[in-house]
Design a protein around this motif. Sequence first.
Motif, PDB file in Angstrom:
ATOM      1  N   GLY A 178       0.963  -0.960   0.120  1.00 40.11           N
ATOM      2  CA  GLY A 178      -0.073   0.044   0.011  1.00 40.11           C
ATOM      3  C   GLY A 178       0.821   1.313  -0.108  1.00 40.11           C
ATOM      4  O   GLY A 178       2.190   1.061   0.437  1.00 40.11           O
ATOM      5  N   PHE A 197      -4.099   6.891   4.429  1.00 43.37           N
ATOM      6  CA  PHE A 197      -4.351   6.560   2.986  1.00 43.37           C
ATOM      7  C   PHE A 197      -5.451   7.554   2.208  1.00 43.37           C
ATOM      8  O   PHE A 197      -6.547   7.705   3.025  1.00 43.37           O
ATOM      9  N   ALA A 241      -7.390   4.013  -2.135  1.00 46.85           N
ATOM     10  CA  ALA A 241      -6.249   3.503  -1.769  1.00 46.85           C
ATOM     11  C   ALA A 241      -6.579   1.856  -1.499  1.00 46.85           C
ATOM     12  O   ALA A 241      -7.425   1.732  -0.535  1.00 46.85           O
ATOM     13  N   PHE A 251      -4.859  -1.606   0.337  1.00 49.66           N
ATOM     14  CA  PHE A 251      -3.720  -1.836   1.059  1.00 49.66           C
ATOM     15  C   PHE A 251      -3.863  -3.041   1.909  1.00 49.66           C
ATOM     16  O   PHE A 251      -5.035  -3.570   1.996  1.00 49.66           O
ATOM     17  N   GLN A 283      -9.747  -1.509   1.302  1.00 48.46           N
ATOM     18  CA  GLN A 283      -9.634  -0.359   0.332  1.00 48.46           C
ATOM     19  C   GLN A 283     -10.267   0.968   1.076  1.00 48.46           C
ATOM     20  O   GLN A 283     -11.460   0.938   1.520  1.00 48.46           O
ATOM     21  N   ALA A 312      -1.385  -3.444  -5.061  1.00 47.65           N
ATOM     22  CA  ALA A 312      -2.526  -2.325  -4.774  1.00 47.65           C
ATOM     23  C   ALA A 312      -3.428  -1.926  -5.845  1.00 47.65           C
ATOM     24  O   ALA A 312      -4.398  -1.377  -5.886  1.00 47.65           O
TER      25      ALA A 312
END
Length: 169
Positions: free
Chosen positions: A39, A56, A60, A62, A83, A131
Amino acid sequence: MHPPPQLPVASVTDRGETLLTRVSLAYVERRINLYLRFGRPLRELRLDRWRRCASFAPGAVFCRVRWESNDYGTTRWQLMLLQACTPGERMQRIAGIRPGARLLLCAEGEARVQAVLQRIDAIEALVIDPASAAPAYWHTLGNRLAACQPLPVYNAERHAAWLRGEEQR
């Protein structure tokens, strides 16, 4: 009867800024290791000798791994693929993740966590950032793990198809 509990919703601050997803991380030798497997956090804040916090951006993806032990050995293996949500989206509440996130995959137990880690390694061997892999793949992988079925392979063709679909959006 009580109404069903409402899921948290990602929001925007009064100044119009998007809230970041904050992930708590920790390391205490031979006791707990709560870390990111992959991530790209926007920033990471070291709170003290044992704790950190990664932030984040919405959308995103991770992966957080949790390993715990006591005087008798390992007590917990957990891997979560998550997410970060965008404002207005529903999300799951997860300990150590604020305000919450969309759960793509959750593996509990050493054998299952190791199986997912091997799939992540295989994706990285293809020079693909995990990712950026298709979220549908992570859902399928999690469902196959839960059903004790053979695990799917992520390959360059599948990744290219995912990217083409994203371009058309």
